[in-house]
Scaffold this active site. Structure first.
Site, short mmCIF file in Angstrom:
data_model
loop_
_atom_site.label_atom_id
_atom_site.label_comp_id
_atom_site.label_asym_id
_atom_site.label_seq_id
_atom_site.Cartn_x
_atom_site.Cartn_y
_atom_site.Cartn_z
N HIS A 54 0.85 -1.19 0.00
CA HIS A 54 0.00 0.00 0.00
C HIS A 54 0.89 1.24 0.00
O HIS A 54 2.04 1.20 0.45
CB HIS A 54 -0.89 0.02 1.24
N GLU A 56 0.98 3.87 1.84
CA GLU A 56 1.49 4.27 3.15
C GLU A 56 2.69 3.42 3.57
O GLU A 56 3.68 3.93 4.09
CB GLU A 56 0.40 4.15 4.23
N CYS A 84 -6.23 2.03 5.85
CA CYS A 84 -6.90 0.79 6.25
C CYS A 84 -6.34 0.33 7.60
O CYS A 84 -5.36 0.92 8.10
CB CYS A 84 -6.68 -0.27 5.17
N CYS A 87 -2.47 -0.38 7.47
CA CYS A 87 -1.66 0.84 7.37
C CYS A 87 -1.75 1.67 8.65
O CYS A 87 -0.76 2.23 9.10
CB CYS A 87 -2.08 1.65 6.16
#
Length: 151
Positions: A54, A56, A84, A87
């Site tokens: 992801h 992040e 999410c 993260c």
């Protein structure tokens, strides 16, 4: 909205657009320290065949390498979509000071929408959260991406 906040969010939007151009869900993230970018990323889950890739996470990894420590307690994260649970947990573990995000995520949001992991008082670190930064611009990128995908 101050200039640094705008500049960092605009960079996150550019990264999200770069990800979209490569067929990735358009999320971009920037880690900044004293107003300077020390890490950035966009979703690469398809490209890397890695469910943890992801925006992040990739931005945190780059920032930790550049700063020379995994403790990023003097750093802030700017991201186009509310993080999410995975993260959000990583942001707490990295000791991020402040998380600024654009669009709220009603399906996965873990910074106030479904969960509030970074501000959970039971954890050993908390991140300050500010959501809805350039929200319409961030949401528009995601909406456009998914409309094209469904067409």
């Amino acid at each position: 909205m101050d200039d640094t906040l705008k500049r960092m969010m605009r960079r996150a939007i550019e990264l999200a657009e770069e990800g979209a151009s490569q067929g990735e869900v358009p999320v971009g993230a920037v880690v900044a320290r004293n107003g300077e970018v020390v890490g950035e990323g966009y979703n690469k889950t398809i490209q890397m065949q890695d469910p943890t890739a992801h925006a992040e996470i990739l931005a945190l990894r780059e920032a930790a390498r550049k700063v020379g420590t995994w403790r990023l307690n003097d750093c802030d994260l700017f991201v186009t979509l509310e993080p999410c649970p995975m993260c959000a947990g990583a942001l707490v573990l990295a000791r991020i000071r402040h998380v600024y995000f654009g669009a709220f995520d009603p399906k996965w949001g873990a910074c106030g929408t479904l969960y509030d992991i970074p501000e959970d008082g039971r954890l050993n670190h908390n991140c300050k959260i500010s959501g809805g930064i350039l929200e319409q611009e961030c949401a528009k990128i995601l909406q456009g991406f998914f409309e094209k995908l469904r067409a």
